[in-house]
Structures are given as structure tokens and as C-alpha cells.
Write an enzyme that holds these catalytic residues in place. Structure first.
Site, short mmCIF file in Angstrom:
data_model
loop_
_atom_site.label_atom_id
_atom_site.label_comp_id
_atom_site.label_asym_id
_atom_site.label_seq_id
_atom_site.Cartn_x
_atom_site.Cartn_y
_atom_site.Cartn_z
N GLY A 12 82.88 110.90 -27.81
CA GLY A 12 82.99 109.64 -28.55
C GLY A 12 81.96 108.65 -28.03
O GLY A 12 81.25 108.91 -27.05
N ASP A 13 81.86 107.53 -28.74
CA ASP A 13 80.93 106.46 -28.32
C ASP A 13 79.48 106.92 -28.27
O ASP A 13 78.69 106.44 -27.48
CB ASP A 13 81.36 105.88 -26.96
CG ASP A 13 82.80 105.44 -26.99
OD1 ASP A 13 83.20 104.85 -28.01
OD2 ASP A 13 83.53 105.72 -26.03
N GLU A 14 79.14 107.86 -29.15
CA GLU A 14 77.75 108.31 -29.23
C GLU A 14 76.90 107.34 -30.04
O GLU A 14 75.68 107.49 -30.11
CB GLU A 14 77.66 109.70 -29.88
CG GLU A 14 78.39 110.81 -29.14
CD GLU A 14 79.84 110.95 -29.59
OE1 GLU A 14 80.30 110.11 -30.41
OE2 GLU A 14 80.51 111.90 -29.12
N GLY A 15 77.54 106.38 -30.69
CA GLY A 15 76.80 105.48 -31.57
C GLY A 15 76.90 105.89 -33.03
O GLY A 15 76.04 105.54 -33.85
N LYS A 16 77.97 106.59 -33.36
CA LYS A 16 78.16 107.03 -34.76
C LYS A 16 78.23 105.86 -35.72
O LYS A 16 77.73 105.93 -36.84
CB LYS A 16 79.47 107.81 -34.92
CG LYS A 16 79.50 109.15 -34.27
CD LYS A 16 80.83 109.84 -34.49
CE LYS A 16 82.01 109.14 -33.85
NZ LYS A 16 81.95 108.98 -32.39
N ASN A 40 92.38 104.30 -32.29
CA ASN A 40 91.87 104.52 -30.93
C ASN A 40 90.35 104.51 -30.92
O ASN A 40 89.73 104.36 -29.88
CB ASN A 40 92.41 105.84 -30.36
CG ASN A 40 92.24 107.01 -31.31
OD1 ASN A 40 91.87 106.84 -32.46
ND2 ASN A 40 92.52 108.20 -30.82
N GLY A 42 86.64 102.97 -31.77
CA GLY A 42 86.02 101.68 -32.00
C GLY A 42 84.54 101.88 -32.26
O GLY A 42 83.87 102.58 -31.51
N HIS A 43 84.06 101.32 -33.34
CA HIS A 43 82.63 101.42 -33.67
C HIS A 43 82.03 100.03 -33.65
O HIS A 43 82.62 99.08 -34.17
CB HIS A 43 82.44 102.03 -35.05
CG HIS A 43 82.80 103.48 -35.13
ND1 HIS A 43 83.13 104.10 -36.31
CD2 HIS A 43 82.87 104.42 -34.18
CE1 HIS A 43 83.40 105.37 -36.06
NE2 HIS A 43 83.25 105.59 -34.78
N THR A 44 80.87 99.92 -33.05
CA THR A 44 80.18 98.63 -33.02
C THR A 44 78.98 98.70 -33.95
O THR A 44 78.19 99.62 -33.89
CB THR A 44 79.72 98.30 -31.59
OG1 THR A 44 80.86 98.36 -30.74
CG2 THR A 44 79.11 96.91 -31.51
N ARG A 137 107.70 115.37 -38.08
CA ARG A 137 108.05 115.05 -39.48
C ARG A 137 108.95 113.83 -39.59
O ARG A 137 109.81 113.76 -40.46
CB ARG A 137 108.70 116.25 -40.19
CG ARG A 137 107.77 117.20 -40.90
CD ARG A 137 106.73 117.86 -40.05
NE ARG A 137 107.19 118.60 -38.90
CZ ARG A 137 107.61 119.86 -38.91
NH1 ARG A 137 107.64 120.53 -40.02
NH2 ARG A 137 107.97 120.46 -37.80
N GLN A 175 85.82 109.61 -32.67
CA GLN A 175 85.86 110.30 -31.37
C GLN A 175 84.66 111.27 -31.26
O GLN A 175 83.65 111.06 -31.91
CB GLN A 175 87.19 111.04 -31.15
CG GLN A 175 88.35 110.13 -30.82
CD GLN A 175 88.96 109.47 -32.04
OE1 GLN A 175 89.03 110.04 -33.12
NE2 GLN A 175 89.42 108.25 -31.89
N THR A 190 92.10 113.63 -27.29
CA THR A 190 92.86 112.81 -28.23
C THR A 190 93.90 113.69 -28.93
O THR A 190 94.06 114.87 -28.59
CB THR A 190 91.91 112.06 -29.18
OG1 THR A 190 92.67 111.08 -29.89
CG2 THR A 190 91.24 113.00 -30.18
N GLY A 251 87.69 98.04 -23.44
CA GLY A 251 86.90 97.24 -22.51
C GLY A 251 86.65 97.92 -21.18
O GLY A 251 86.03 97.37 -20.28
P1 IMP Z 1 94.08 108.46 -27.19
O1 IMP Z 1 93.27 109.06 -28.28
O2 IMP Z 1 94.20 106.96 -27.30
O3 IMP Z 1 95.39 109.16 -27.00
O4 IMP Z 1 93.28 108.69 -25.82
C1 IMP Z 1 93.04 110.00 -25.29
C2 IMP Z 1 91.66 110.09 -24.63
O5 IMP Z 1 90.66 110.01 -25.61
C3 IMP Z 1 91.36 108.94 -23.65
O6 IMP Z 1 90.55 109.45 -22.60
C4 IMP Z 1 90.57 107.96 -24.50
O7 IMP Z 1 89.73 107.15 -23.71
C5 IMP Z 1 89.78 108.93 -25.36
N1 IMP Z 1 89.39 108.36 -26.67
C6 IMP Z 1 90.13 108.27 -27.78
N2 IMP Z 1 89.43 107.74 -28.79
C7 IMP Z 1 88.20 107.50 -28.31
C8 IMP Z 1 87.01 106.98 -28.90
O8 IMP Z 1 86.93 106.64 -30.08
N3 IMP Z 1 85.93 106.89 -28.07
C9 IMP Z 1 85.98 107.29 -26.78
N4 IMP Z 1 87.06 107.79 -26.19
C10 IMP Z 1 88.17 107.89 -26.95
MG MG Z 2 83.66 103.94 -29.76
#
Ligand code: IMP
Ligand code: MG
Length: 332
Positions: A12-16, A40, A42-44, A137, A175, A190, A251
Site C-alpha cells: 500500500g501507499d505506493e502512490g496509487k 482503511n 488513504g489516498h493523497t 453473514r 492497499q 488486511t 499518521g
Molecule cells: P486493517 O486493514 O486496518 O485491518 O490493517 C491491517 C494491516 O494493513 C495494518 O498493518 C495496516 O497498517 C495495513 N493497511 C491497511 N490498509 C492500508 C493502506 O491502505 N495502506 C497501507 N497499509 C494499510
Molecule cells: Mg495510503
């Protein structure tokens, strides 16, 4: 006209978000649909002076001609979604499927303490507990959530009909490959499969209707939360390289390592990637900042890209050279 799936190749957080918003404007798809886990992610996105942080809306929302949708595989936090629609001026063109799951207060509560929070380092967004309830379910569906009533459409029907009308469709992953529940570093993952196949299932798109799969790698690897990260740098080393990053949702400071060819090769395989996007080239090679043509970048930067293409036997078509949407080299 093409259907293009964009997925993350690392953690995740590759800059998609930035690549997706570029494609949303450049390719002008009629439908942009988000798959993946839930809020979960987040995209900037930076557009001129404005910085958007999106957790629920598809990152392609800046294209006002496109319908933006959330596929049935995604769990939705209605408060976050409705606020983003309002704040980002996306009403009238944002939709959810009736089978999107709904995150409720109890999911937020159970995600913010205990095993998930402490051992896995979850984002605390309620996504995992909501998906657990869905497997049992017992999860509430969008069709039963009054506040989403006016947003509901049949997302798989919309996506497939746009494809049969020969329109461009953009499918957004969230992700990254190694956070996949099936293919990642279990249990530090995740609550869903987030490879291209999983993302397509989330939005109701069958494998024969996918034309391009773009896997996005950052020029270095980061990981937020716990779990293995090969060749992890100390926070100080990462800082010295200019790789200090902080999570959009939590954060938290992201852990960092060099570009990992072994992971990248496996990500290409798992996603059947047809193209690679490399982001943040300007962080490795500051002289490339803002460049929009491959000819303009330094020899070192060219070698970095060519080495990736050679080792991964896949073309690097889209290169990010800065945070703004148009800081892109497009070699397609
Ligand atoms: P969850 O998806 O909130 O249950 O978190 C499980 C794991 O995935 C944790 O290590 C989170 O930091 C990571 N994670 C979930 N979504 C992202 C994302 O969009 N970017 C980066 N890490 C993520
Ligand atoms: Mg992100």
C-alpha cells in the site's frame, strides 16, 4: 477503449491515488470504480494548491464527467463517504452498490483495541471487524442504510454496460499486493484479497473483461504497521534518504526499504500485470522533479527504470515525478 485495473505492488501507499487521478483525467473513463477493503485505505491527491485525502471516494473523483462508484466488495463508512462527497463536490455523480457492507460503531470500537490494533497494527477504521461480520453473514448492507439511499446503483451492471458500450473504465485497487489476506505476509495483512483478481471481484468484473493491469510500485518500499519488511532501514537511514513518510489514515511513520525486486516479481505474477507504474522517481533522483518526458530525466534515473523493465520483463509506462497530478511521464 479499455478497462484498466490499477493495483498496489508492495504494502500500500505506493502512490496509487495520484496515478489513478492522472488516468481519470487523461483517459477520461465514463466509470471509475473502487474495489478493495474499505476506509482503511488513504489516498493523497494534489491538484494545484489543493490537497485531498480520500478514504472512501474513488481517487478519480476529480474528473467531473465520470461516474464514481464503490463496488459491492467494499465496506463503507457512511459518515466518511458522505463527508467526502460533500467536501470534494462530488454529489450527483457518486454511487455505491446495494451490497456494500456498512461499518458501524461496534466495528470501530473493536478495531481500536486488542489483537487487531496491537499485534497487526490495524488502521482502527473498523474494516476488519466489518469484514468478519460479513463472513458471518450478519453485516448490514448499504440497501438497509438510510443515509445512502439516494446513492445506490447496480455497480456491476454499470461497469459491464460501460465496457459493452466501448467506453473507458478505470478500476481502482486499494492497499497493496503483500497486504492481501491470501497472498500477503499473513497474519500481518488486511481483511481482503487486494490483488487484481480480488479487486475485479469486488466490483463485479470478470477476468475476460480486463484489458490492462497496471501495478504501481514506489521507487522504494514502505510499510506502515507491523509485519516483515526485508532489508528494513532504520528510521534514521530512511530519514537521511528523504524517505520519511507518514500514513494518510493513521499518521504513523512508515517503515522503509530499498526497491525489492523479489517482491516486485511476485507482484507482477500475482496480478498478471501488463504495465508497471513507478512513483516518486523524484525522491530517488531529485533532478527529475516535475519532468514529463523520459528524454529529460538523468542517465541514472533512466538506468533505474530500464533495470526494472529488464528484470521484471514488463514495460514501465507511467512514471511519477512529483506530487501534482501532471507530474507524470506517460510512455503508453
Ligand atoms: P486493517 O486493514 O486496518 O485491518 O490493517 C491491517 C494491516 O494493513 C495494518 O498493518 C495496516 O497498517 C495495513 N493497511 C491497511 N490498509 C492500508 C493502506 O491502505 N495502506 C497501507 N497499509 C494499510
Ligand atoms: Mg495510503
Amino acid at each position: 477503449m479499455t478497462s484498466t485495473v490499477v493495483v498496489g505492488g508492495f504494502f500500500g501507499d505506493e502512490g496509487k491515488g495520484k496515478i489513478i487521478s492522472y488516468l481519470a483525467i487523461k483517459d477520461n473513463p465514463s466509470v471509475i470504480v473502487r474495489g478493495g477493503a474499505g476506509p482503511n485505505a488513504g489516498h493523497t491527491i494534489r491538484d494545484g494548491d489543493r490537497v485531498y485525502k480520500v478514504r472512501m471516494l474513488p481517487s478519480g473523483f476529480l474528473n467531473k464527467n465520470a461516474k464514481v462508484m464503490i463496488g459491492p466488495g467494499v465496506v463503507v463508512n457512511p459518515d466518511i463517504l458522505l463527508k467526502e462527497i460533500q467536501d470534494f463536490d462530488a454529489s450527483g455523480r457518486s454511487f455505491v452498490d446495494k451490497h456494500c457492507g456498512i461499518i458501524e460503531e461496534k466495528h470501530l470500537a473493536s478495531d481500536s483495541k486488542g489483537e487487531l490494533k496491537e499485534k497487526i497494527g490495524s488502521t482502527g477504521s473498523g474494516t476488519g471487524p466489518a469484514n468478519a461480520d460479513r463472513a458471518m453473514r450478519v453485516l448490514k448492507m448499504a440497501k438497509d442504510e438510510e443515509s445512502l439511499g439516494s446513492l445506490i446503483v447496480d455497480v456491476p451492471a454499470e461497469v459491464n454496460s460501460a465496457i459493452s458500450l466501448n467506453q473507458n473504465v478505470l478500476i481502482e485497487g486499494t492497499q497493496g499486493t503483500f497486504l492481501s489476506l491470501w497472498h500477503g505476509t499473513y497474519p500481518f495483512v488486511t481483511s481482503k484479497d487486494v490483488t487484481a483478481s480480488g479487486i475485479c471481484a469486488d466490483v463485479g468484473l470478470g477476468p475476460k473483461n480486463v484489458d490492462e493491469v497496471i501495478v504501481v510500485f514506489k521507487s522504494y518500499v514502505t510499510r506502515v504497521g507491523t509485519g516483515p519488511l526485508a532489508n528494513e532501514l532504520s528510521l534514521e537511514e530512511a530519514q537521511n534518504k528523504g524517505w520519511s513518510e507518514f500514513g494518510t489514515v493513521t499518521g504513523r511513520q512508515r517503515r522503509a526499504a530499498d526497491f525489492d525486486f523479489e517482491l516486485a516479481r511476485r507482484a507482477i505474477m500475482l496480478n498478471s500485470a501488463t504495465q508497471i507504474s513507478i512513483t516518486k522517481l523524484d525522491v530517488l533522483y531529485p533532478e527529475c522533479a516535475g519532468k514529463t518526458s523520459f528524454d529529460e530525466i538523468s542517465e541514472d534515473a533512466k538506468l533505474f527504470i530500464k533495470n526494472i523493465e529488464e528484470k521484471l520483463k514488463t514495460p514501465v509506462t507511467i512514471i511519477g515525478t512529483g506530487p501534482a497530478i501532471n507530474d507524470v511521464i506517460d510512455r503508453r
